[in-house]
Write a protein that holds these residues in place. Sequence first.
Motif, PDB file in Angstrom:
ATOM      1  N   TRP A  30     -13.180  26.553  17.617  1.00 16.83           N
ATOM      2  CA  TRP A  30     -12.364  26.494  18.840  1.00 16.83           C
ATOM      3  C   TRP A  30     -12.548  25.118  19.467  1.00 16.83           C
ATOM      4  N   ILE A 115     -15.879  35.537  20.367  1.00 13.49           N
ATOM      5  CA  ILE A 115     -14.452  35.560  20.064  1.00 13.49           C
ATOM      6  C   ILE A 115     -14.041  36.962  19.630  1.00 13.49           C
ATOM      7  N   ARG A 116     -12.882  37.363  20.085  1.00 19.25           N
ATOM      8  CA  ARG A 116     -12.216  38.573  19.615  1.00 19.25           C
ATOM      9  C   ARG A 116     -10.774  38.182  19.330  1.00 19.25           C
ATOM     10  N   GLY A 117     -10.189  38.707  18.265  1.00 20.77           N
ATOM     11  CA  GLY A 117      -8.823  38.298  18.008  1.00 20.77           C
ATOM     12  C   GLY A 117      -8.124  39.074  16.922  1.00 20.77           C
ATOM     13  N   ASP A 119      -4.700  38.395  14.101  1.00 18.71           N
ATOM     14  CA  ASP A 119      -3.683  37.493  13.553  1.00 18.71           C
ATOM     15  C   ASP A 119      -2.850  38.243  12.529  1.00 18.71           C
ATOM     16  N   SER A 145      -0.383  35.575  16.833  1.00 20.81           N
ATOM     17  CA  SER A 145      -1.824  35.342  16.916  1.00 20.81           C
ATOM     18  C   SER A 145      -2.277  35.655  18.327  1.00 20.81           C
ATOM     19  N   PRO A 147      -5.889  35.421  19.904  1.00 21.42           N
ATOM     20  CA  PRO A 147      -7.330  35.231  20.079  1.00 21.42           C
ATOM     21  C   PRO A 147      -7.729  35.277  21.551  1.00 21.42           C
ATOM     22  N   THR A 171      -7.181  33.618  26.931  1.00 21.77           N
ATOM     23  CA  THR A 171      -6.351  34.469  26.082  1.00 21.77           C
ATOM     24  C   THR A 171      -5.121  33.699  25.640  1.00 21.77           C
ATOM     25  N   LYS A 173      -1.563  33.906  23.317  1.00 21.25           N
ATOM     26  CA  LYS A 173      -0.583  34.765  22.656  1.00 21.25           C
ATOM     27  C   LYS A 173       0.503  33.862  22.094  1.00 21.25           C
TER      28      LYS A 173
END
Length: 297
Positions: A30, A115-117, A119, A145, A147, A171, A173
Amino acid sequence: MTRKIVLSLVLMTSLSQAMEFRISSGTFNWEMGMPFMKADFDLDSNIYSISEQHNNFGDSRIYYFYNADIYQSDTMDKMTTFVTRPLTQRVPFFGSFNDAVEKYTSIPVPADYKIRGFDLNLGIGYDLFHDAKGVIGVGVNTGLSLPVMKMTNMQKSAKLTYNLLDKTDTTIKTWKLGPVIHANYEIAPKFMVYGSFSAGIQTGTIENDWVKSSFDVDGSYTTLDLGGRYTPWSSTKDLGWIRLDPKLFFTVGYSYKKWDMDEAKVNTFNIAEFSSGGIVKTSFDTSYFYLGVGYDF
């Protein structure tokens, strides 16, 4: 949003003629720059995926594909750089983080990140070349995506400089669209190598507690998937009105995904007088090796 993701995964798997489950451990990078701070770090992440690399509709040359990743990391301590203005500086600061670093003092501050995400890539294509050994196909890829970066426990030095929250979430989007190319080839009985590459445009929004409102971003994305597939068992069942060719297969491969977002002008921040406006730049990427198991119905 979680409910929509689950429903999307259920729909894809129920409509698919084949399904592969992948598990992997990789790196999520990141990079973000705001007028008052900069972060660039790697997080070790676990990635769980369902995927179909290439599957034709019946005997036609038209095929579909999809890949859905859910990734998460443990909380890790990483350094974040904040900048402080001189005491004589009274006017608001406008510009990039690099400009701020040249004029003001930087403070490295440890903070906890995780991190949470999610894709998603999916699309449809057409085989330009197709025989018993392999295929080369081109198509259109789309998806989204989502994340979320969670940041907590900034040190007192940063909190004294700015009106920082104890924690903040970023966040993103984004939606994407672009061309894709697929290829696979059977190099030995029961063993096939495959690959796919896609690049295109993306657009979306970023939300952060330090920014007074969400802001729009545009950019580009790149995805690469390379691997091998071993099929130890296959069968043919002719039921008269339909013919089935079930297969059990295992995969091993490498995946790389990158998202670059153009610089965006943000009018108002919540946390500092002199940072009432400026440029935000962000990008992130994942790279991982995976193991998979699948069944072709």
